[in-house]
Design a protein around this motif. Structure first.
Motif, short mmCIF file in Angstrom:
data_model
loop_
_atom_site.label_atom_id
_atom_site.label_comp_id
_atom_site.label_asym_id
_atom_site.label_seq_id
_atom_site.Cartn_x
_atom_site.Cartn_y
_atom_site.Cartn_z
N LEU A 36 -34.27 28.25 -7.25
CA LEU A 36 -32.83 28.09 -7.51
C LEU A 36 -32.50 28.27 -8.98
CD1 LEU A 36 -31.97 24.98 -5.30
CD2 LEU A 36 -31.56 27.38 -4.78
N TYR B 81 -31.30 17.38 -0.56
CA TYR B 81 -31.98 18.30 -1.48
C TYR B 81 -33.16 17.63 -2.15
CZ TYR B 81 -33.12 21.23 -5.39
OH TYR B 81 -33.82 21.99 -6.29
N LEU C 170 -26.36 18.77 -9.35
CA LEU C 170 -26.32 17.73 -8.32
C LEU C 170 -25.25 16.69 -8.64
CD1 LEU C 170 -30.14 17.19 -7.66
CD2 LEU C 170 -28.49 18.36 -6.19
N ALA D 101 -38.76 24.76 -4.07
CA ALA D 101 -37.43 24.19 -3.81
C ALA D 101 -36.63 24.01 -5.09
CB ALA D 101 -37.58 22.84 -3.09
N LEU E 62 -35.92 17.42 0.16
CA LEU E 62 -36.58 18.72 0.35
C LEU E 62 -37.56 18.99 -0.79
CD1 LEU E 62 -36.82 21.50 1.76
CD2 LEU E 62 -34.87 22.25 0.35
N VAL E 63 -37.17 18.69 -2.03
CA VAL E 63 -38.05 18.90 -3.18
C VAL E 63 -39.31 18.04 -3.04
CG1 VAL E 63 -38.30 18.59 -5.67
CG2 VAL E 63 -36.20 19.59 -4.73
N VAL F 60 -25.68 15.36 0.66
CA VAL F 60 -26.22 16.66 0.24
C VAL F 60 -27.27 16.46 -0.85
CG1 VAL F 60 -25.66 18.87 -0.82
CG2 VAL F 60 -24.13 17.88 0.90
#
Length: 532
Positions: A411, A497, A473, A407, A500-501, A493
């Motif tokens: 990116l 994120y 971020l 994750a 998710l990480v 958002v």
């Protein structure tokens, strides 16, 4: 004339130059005018929530420390070191037995400087020749890195909230986690590099604060070069830390060179922002000389100091090479024999590294090339045992893998592209700093693609990935002046994120610590064919 550090809060800079954290007052555009504009360019004060910032930093460090130290003694190879621990753990034990030097029986030389093995030896001295002993210092270094990145993230973004985000991301980074739990050298290199980067950030702010004093007092035009800035202790501290990084692995020299250039560039831009008539020549005249002390003399002296035991030994490899491997008379006869012997030893080590090339017919099972590292395309298996128990089924697997949390790592190229765009088109010094740190640890490995290389070389680069993602971020979050709706959307958002990480890290947890799992779960952890 030296300029003392100011005792007052400087005028904030325009909002576009930084990220404002949750609950902070947005910066105010100063009225147009030479002095006010210069002050605005020079200064953007830190958030006023110092107590809250330390509570956040220490709390995350405590949480990260618990995670790093959790079941630290597992896994082992039937009580012995795993993977490359087999090189450095015995060396560290030899350090304890031999008065600070390694003897490395069976080989002609020691292939890395001594500091990392001395640090491992501290844990072995405390806890004995056990997994806890040889991994203790690495876990401490990994925990300290969390504290550092929270504080560095806050200074980069001027946001305590985003500094905390940086800490969470580093805790959830699989590379930093695993390297903090094995008796290898790279986590020590990473913590020294990160600490040096933090020192340079403080030095940058201090230089601009001192120049702001000159601007307020109307003394900018006293010299076309600008003022002298006095002793810059934080820059000297960075030099010491970079010397220590080189004392762990020579690859610390890449960061030393890159940070030196970055610091000179910051000196130039600071003088230009202050309205100095000739900022480039001023930086060359006023800052370059002291900078050579900070980035040449101090690191070299520090590096040599890490060899203290070697210099004091009578039996260390090549300690008395002069007269044996080195002639007693040469063009450098005036250099002390001990330094000439160390130079000879270093040349032998460099020759060894350059000769460590990949055999195309028999490559190392887990070797990888640097283009695969940013996205973690070639994870490394440090430990595997297909006969363990404890997973609730008859057949269990125990495995420890070095995996960059997808994750985050998947990116990396969008982050680097965005950072480059911000640095080139918006002159955003924060992205420039992160790019310099990241590329200094990655690009030099492309210079000799024939030699053997491994994914764990990315360890000192991982904090700069975290800082780059944190800056992005911060822009997603948006400045406080945008209003509650925009801010709330950005916060949602960012939260999704980060969640998710963390979830990705939790999923990978069994193979990041070597817990027994079922064969099905083991296969489910191997997301890419190249991980097998």
């Amino acid at each position: 004339m030296s300029v003392p550090a100011p005792h007052t809060t400087a005028t904030p800079s325009p909002a576009r130059e930084g990220v404002v954290g949750v609950g902070e007052v947005p910066p105010v555009e100063p009225p147009d005018g030479g002095r006010e504009t210069a002050l605005a360019r020079l200064n953007r004060p830190m958030p006023a929530d110092r107590l809250r910032a330390w509570v956040v930093a220490l709390s995350l460090t405590l949480v990260g420390g618990v995670i790093r130290f959790w079941n630290l003694g597992h896994p082992t190879d039937q009580g012995t070191p795993i993977f490359d621990e087999k090189h450095y753990v015995p060396h560290a034990w030899q350090v304890l037995r031999n008065g600070g030097v390694e003897d490395n029986p069976g080989y002609r030389l020691i292939v890395h400087p001594p500091l990392g093995k001395h640090l491992i030896a501290v844990g072995e001295w405390l806890f004995g020749y056990t997994a806890w002993g040889w991994r203790f210092s690495a876990a401490v270094a990994g925990t300290v890195s969390i504290l550092l990145i929270v504080r560095i993230g806050r200074r980069l973004t001027r946001s305590t909230f985003l500094g905390g985000i940086a800490g969470v991301l580093l805790i959830a980074d699989g590379v930093s986690h695993v390297q903090s739990r094995v008796g290898m050298l790279d986590i020590f290199l990473a913590v020294f590099v990160l600490a040096a980067f933090g020192c340079l950030l403080v030095d940058r702010d201090q230089v601009r604060d001192r120049l702001a004093v000159v601007v307020r007092e109307g003394r900018t035009g006293d010299s076309v070069w600008g003022p002298r800035l006095g002793v810059r202790w934080w820059r000297l501290g960075a030099g010491v830390l970079l010397g220590l990084a080189c004392g762990v692995k020579w690859s610390g020299a890449y960061f030393l060179a890159a940070f030196a250039v970055l610091c000179v560039f910051w000196d130039y831009t600071a003088r230009r922002a202050a309205g100095v008539s000739r900022p480039f020549l001023g930086a060359a005249r006023r800052d370059l000389g002291p900078g050579l002390w900070a980035f040449v003399a101090v690191p070299i002296g520090t590096y040599l100091a890490t060899w203290w035991a070697w210099f004091g030994s009578e039996t260390a490899f090549d300690r008395h090479a002069v007269g044996d491997g080195v002639g007693t008379s040469s063009a450098f006869w005036f250099v002390p024999d001990a330094l000439r012997a160390l130079w000879f030893n270093s040349g032998s080590v460099l020759e060894f590294h350059n000769g460590l090339v990949t055999d195309p017919e028999d490559p190392h099972a887990w070797e990888s090339k640097p283009w695969t590292w940013p996205m973690g395309l070639r994870a490394m298996l440090y430990y595997y045992d297909g006969s363990v128990t404890g997973c609730g089924q008859d057949e269990c697997v125990g495995a420890l893998m070095l995996i960059g949390t997808p994750a985050m790592y998947w990116l990396v190229f969008p982050m680097l592209a965005w950072a480059l765009w911000r640095a080139v088109t918006r002159y955003d010094w924060r992205y420039t700093a992160v790019l310099v740190g990241y590329l200094a640890g990655w690009l030099p490995w492309f210079s000799n693609l024939d030699r053997q290389m491994y994914f764990f070389y990315i360890t000192p680069v991982a904090p700069f990935l975290v800082l780059g993602l944190t800056l992005v971020l911060g822009q997603v979050l948006g400045p406080a002046r945008r209003g509650s709706e925009r801010r709330g959307t950005g916060l949602l958002v960012v939260s999704l994120y980060v969640g998710l990480v963390v979830a990705n890290f939790v999923w990978l947890w069994p193979v990041l610590v070597g817990e027994p799992i079922t064969p099905w779960r083991w296969n489910a952890e191997l997301w890419l064919p190249s991980w097998r």
